[in-house]
Design a protein around this motif. Sequence first.
Motif, PDB file in Angstrom:
ATOM      1  N   LEU A  98       7.401  -9.312  19.087  1.00  0.00           N
ATOM      2  CA  LEU A  98       8.624  -9.408  19.886  1.00  0.00           C
ATOM      3  C   LEU A  98       9.848  -9.526  18.986  1.00  0.00           C
ATOM      4  CD1 LEU A  98       9.987  -9.701  22.663  1.00  0.00           C
ATOM      5  CD2 LEU A  98       9.616 -12.167  22.478  1.00  0.00           C
ATOM      6  N   LEU A 109       7.502 -10.381  26.048  1.00  0.00           N
ATOM      7  CA  LEU A 109       7.004  -9.187  25.349  1.00  0.00           C
ATOM      8  C   LEU A 109       6.606  -8.109  26.343  1.00  0.00           C
ATOM      9  CD1 LEU A 109       6.184  -7.693  22.801  1.00  0.00           C
ATOM     10  CD2 LEU A 109       3.979  -8.884  22.885  1.00  0.00           C
ATOM     11  N   GLN A 113       1.911 -11.760  18.953  1.00  0.00           N
ATOM     12  CA  GLN A 113       2.821 -11.249  19.981  1.00  0.00           C
ATOM     13  C   GLN A 113       4.242 -11.731  19.716  1.00  0.00           C
ATOM     14  OE1 GLN A 113       1.445 -11.998  24.012  1.00  0.00           O
ATOM     15  NE2 GLN A 113      -0.685 -11.610  23.430  1.00  0.00           N
ATOM     16  N   ARG A 134       9.646  -6.417  27.401  1.00  0.00           N
ATOM     17  CA  ARG A 134      10.227  -5.695  26.268  1.00  0.00           C
ATOM     18  C   ARG A 134       9.502  -4.379  26.030  1.00  0.00           C
ATOM     19  NH1 ARG A 134      12.706  -3.319  23.292  1.00  0.00           N
ATOM     20  NH2 ARG A 134      13.967  -3.923  21.481  1.00  0.00           N
TER      21      ARG A 134
END
Length: 213
Positions: free
Chosen positions: A85, A129, A81, A132
């Motif tokens: 990101l 994340l 992750q 995002r």
Amino acid sequence: SGTGKSMLSKLIHKNSSRRKNPFVEINCAAMPENLLEAELFGYEKGAFTGANPKGKVGLFEMAQGGTLFLDEIGDMPLQLQTKLLKYLDNHEIRRVGGTEVYQVECSVIAATNQDLLDLVKNKRFREDLFYRLNSFTLKIPPLRGRFQDISKLIRLYLERFNSKYSCNKKVSSAAMQTLLQHTFPGNIRELKNIIENGVVMSDSDKIDDFIRV
């Protein structure tokens, strides 16, 4: 699961300005963390035991100019992750075992059947994340919440599998009502399998005997 996330993603890609470029798909829950990283970001020769001696291009690079679909994003390990990101922030990747930075520009679509906010609260998904990825969200309801779609999907798959197996099978009105009253815990995937099984296995011109729900 089984609601048609992949199909929707392909439809989005097909109707986007990227449609002439690749559509690349991966299920994040389908492989171990070390293999998932190598699949996504690629690796240089000699990066690990059993690696291709020539190295390998990752899915991000394969999706250059197109769309990368990350299915079951909620199952992505925390370490990956972080790398995802970083890519979303600067569109740069580094292959496993390598030092060179590659610039990759592709659209990313992520899908999950889990509650990501709940995963964030339980420290299983990065909060940064989540926000995002959450710039634009589409929620696909389960098939039981799309009653008007069931009969259309039955006809669609009946036509498709009749063509595939050179048959002319039908569904009686009684069998159709049985299907319309079913809750379909397996969603579209379950409905599709029911119709295909009926078309293949039925000895009569109707698939009614194979509609056991």
